[in-house]
Design a protein around this motif. Structure first.
Motif, PDB file in Angstrom:
ATOM      1  N   HIS A 214       0.825  -1.203   0.000  1.00  0.00           N
ATOM      2  CA  HIS A 214       0.000   0.000   0.000  1.00  0.00           C
ATOM      3  C   HIS A 214       0.863   1.259   0.000  1.00  0.00           C
ATOM      4  O   HIS A 214       1.915   1.296   0.628  1.00  0.00           O
ATOM      5  CB  HIS A 214      -0.905   0.037   1.238  1.00  0.00           C
TER       6      HIS A 214
ATOM      7  N   ASP B 188      -3.547  -7.628  -2.371  1.00  0.00           N
ATOM      8  CA  ASP B 188      -4.038  -6.320  -1.942  1.00  0.00           C
ATOM      9  C   ASP B 188      -3.013  -5.254  -2.332  1.00  0.00           C
ATOM     10  O   ASP B 188      -1.983  -5.094  -1.691  1.00  0.00           O
ATOM     11  CB  ASP B 188      -4.268  -6.322  -0.429  1.00  0.00           C
TER      12      ASP B 188
ATOM     13  N   SER C 259      -4.116  -1.960  -3.022  1.00  0.00           N
ATOM     14  CA  SER C 259      -4.899  -0.731  -2.980  1.00  0.00           C
ATOM     15  C   SER C 259      -4.034   0.465  -2.599  1.00  0.00           C
ATOM     16  O   SER C 259      -2.988   0.319  -1.979  1.00  0.00           O
ATOM     17  CB  SER C 259      -6.061  -0.879  -1.994  1.00  0.00           C
ATOM     18  N   ARG C 260      -4.495   1.644  -3.020  1.00  0.00           N
ATOM     19  CA  ARG C 260      -3.828   2.925  -2.735  1.00  0.00           C
ATOM     20  C   ARG C 260      -2.422   2.980  -3.330  1.00  0.00           C
ATOM     21  O   ARG C 260      -1.434   3.212  -2.649  1.00  0.00           O
ATOM     22  CB  ARG C 260      -3.803   3.206  -1.232  1.00  0.00           C
TER      23      ARG C 260
ATOM     24  N   LEU D 233      -7.819  -6.868  -4.328  1.00  0.00           N
ATOM     25  CA  LEU D 233      -8.171  -5.557  -3.794  1.00  0.00           C
ATOM     26  C   LEU D 233      -7.330  -4.494  -4.497  1.00  0.00           C
ATOM     27  O   LEU D 233      -6.127  -4.371  -4.240  1.00  0.00           O
ATOM     28  CB  LEU D 233      -7.941  -5.517  -2.284  1.00  0.00           C
TER      29      LEU D 233
ATOM     30  N   SER E 235      -8.561  -1.069  -5.028  1.00  0.00           N
ATOM     31  CA  SER E 235      -9.201   0.235  -4.873  1.00  0.00           C
ATOM     32  C   SER E 235      -8.163   1.354  -4.773  1.00  0.00           C
ATOM     33  O   SER E 235      -7.023   1.126  -4.397  1.00  0.00           O
ATOM     34  CB  SER E 235     -10.079   0.239  -3.617  1.00  0.00           C
ATOM     35  N   TYR E 236      -8.599   2.559  -5.144  1.00  0.00           N
ATOM     36  CA  TYR E 236      -7.749   3.749  -5.083  1.00  0.00           C
ATOM     37  C   TYR E 236      -6.496   3.575  -5.940  1.00  0.00           C
ATOM     38  O   TYR E 236      -5.366   3.704  -5.478  1.00  0.00           O
ATOM     39  CB  TYR E 236      -7.387   4.091  -3.635  1.00  0.00           C
ATOM     40  N   ASN E 237      -6.726   3.277  -7.213  1.00  0.00           N
ATOM     41  CA  ASN E 237      -5.661   3.218  -8.202  1.00  0.00           C
ATOM     42  C   ASN E 237      -6.094   4.014  -9.430  1.00  0.00           C
ATOM     43  O   ASN E 237      -6.937   4.909  -9.316  1.00  0.00           O
ATOM     44  CB  ASN E 237      -5.326   1.762  -8.543  1.00  0.00           C
TER      45      ASN E 237
ATOM     46  N   GLU F 203     -12.456  -5.786  -5.205  1.00  0.00           N
ATOM     47  CA  GLU F 203     -12.656  -4.375  -4.881  1.00  0.00           C
ATOM     48  C   GLU F 203     -11.913  -3.504  -5.893  1.00  0.00           C
ATOM     49  O   GLU F 203     -10.703  -3.591  -6.032  1.00  0.00           O
ATOM     50  CB  GLU F 203     -12.174  -4.076  -3.459  1.00  0.00           C
TER      51      GLU F 203
END
Length: 374
Positions: free
Chosen positions: A94, A115, A117-118, A138, A140-142, A161
């Motif tokens: 992350h 994971d 994400s970000r 996961l 998210s936030y990419n 996600e």
């Protein structure tokens, strides 16, 4: 004669010596060149070992699972030497600025959770479809704009996600083959319609498409018969399909901040719906819940409420509001029908404002209709 022979012998020896010197120099040059390459390889091997040692420091074991965890360090790309840690079962990377998922991701056949994400990932490589044991992806936030159809090869995937990728607006139809997918988060993207593949997911239980540009929901939305939680807040929905009332397992429905004008009457029969939220919609009727009587609150008003009780109050408020709205809409529809019947009766009896002796004029009838309607 002897002098001539002597000169020839000297020339031959000299030529032979020069040849040997030239060959030796060539051999030395070759060795030197090989030494440079070897030196570079040695440096590369040393760097890989140093990076690998650094990555090994990021390994930890939780609940019997080997995890690679990197937080808030700069890793815009992941080195090839990482394949030497292919036994890792979970990546938790992350806020590293990572720009892409490496193609050698397919080497991690033991991976259960990915994971990332970000970060700053812009694409999902098609090699990800080789991860048949992967359960959670996961991302998210990419910055992902496109999902490859090969993702449908992740046959064990249960959780996906993709929230907050902004420009993501479609999914490949092949994703309907994710027969174990239970949790899907597509919130804060750019979807204007719900992709057909989502409705066809057989095991889907939890779906969030809030913060998109949805203008309508599919008429066959009831096909998601295992869905218990549906988040649709902050979209552009103007109406709900009648078939939403056939979603018998739906427990939570969030519809705040849309453009809804009415609530389908059949939703009154959704007995399993525990929490619903219609806040901030331009609903046609202005309906307010009546406050509880003092007798209802007398025994409990002095007791502090637990968070669970507060949550129950909010949930009941939404459901009670929905039921009251539907009852009020039905009541007013009946009143309109009653007014029309009275109008028809008056016409058939020959009553009109222009007839002598008539006590009703058209202005009175119009006023009476307006009073009964509002």
């Amino acid at each position: 004669m002897e002098g001539v022979v002597s000169c020839g012998s000297v020339s031959s020896i000299r030529a032979l010596w020069e040849t040997r010197i030239r060959r030796r120099k060539e051999e030395e040059d070759k060795r030197a060149s090989r030494g440079v390459v070897t030196g570079r390889l040695a440096v590369g091997v040393w760097e890989d070992r140093a990076v690998l040692a650094r990555l090994k420091q990021k390994l930890q074991t939780k609940e019997g699972r080997l995890i690679l965890q990197i937080e808030q360090e700069e890793w815009k790309s992941l080195p090839r030497c990482l394949v030497q840690l292919s036994q890792v079962q979970e990546w938790q990377i992350h806020r590293t600025g990572l720009t892409k998922i490496p193609h050698f991701i397919s080497s991690f056949q033991n991976l259960l959770v990915l994971d990332l994400s970000r970060n700053a990932i812009s694409e999902i490589p098609h090699q990800i479809g080789k991860l048949t044991q992967l359960r959670e992806l996961l991302l998210s936030y990419n910055r992902i704009q496109f999902v490859p159809e090969e993702l449908s090869g992740c046959e064990s995937l249960e959780k996906l996600e993709l929230a907050m990728n902004r420009d993501l607006n479609d999914l490949p139809d092949q994703l309907r083959n994710l027969s174990r997918l239970q949790h899907l988060d597509l919130s804060m993207n750019d979807f204007s319609v719900l992709p057909d593949c989502i409705v066809a997911l057989p095991a889907l239980e939890w779906l969030d498409v809030g913060g998109n540009r949805l203008e309508r929901l599919p008429e066959d939305i009831h096909r998601m018969d295992k869905l218990h939680t549906l988040w649709l807040q902050r979209n552009e929905l103007e109406k709900l399909p009648e078939n939403i009332s056939r979603m018998k397992n739906l427990d939570t429905l969030v519809l705040s901040n849309n453009r809804l004008r009415d609530i389908p009457p059949l939703m009154e029969d959704m007995s399993n719906l525990r929490f619903v939220n219609f806040r901030d919609n331009p609903l046609t009727l202005d309906v307010s819940l009546l406050p509880k009587t003092p007798a209802e609150d007398e025994d409990v008003s002095l007791l502090p409420k637990t968070p669970a009780e507060d949550e129950d109050d909010r949930e009941m408020f939404g459901r009670e509001f929905m039921q009251m709205y539907i009852r009020e809409a039905r009541k007013r529809a009946d009143q309109r029908g009653h007014v029309r019947i009275k109008q028809d009766d008056g016409t058939s009896s020959g009553l009109s404002g222009s007839e002598p002796g008539c006590c009703l004029d058209q202005s009175f009838i119009n006023m009476n209709i307006k009073t009964e309607l509002f």
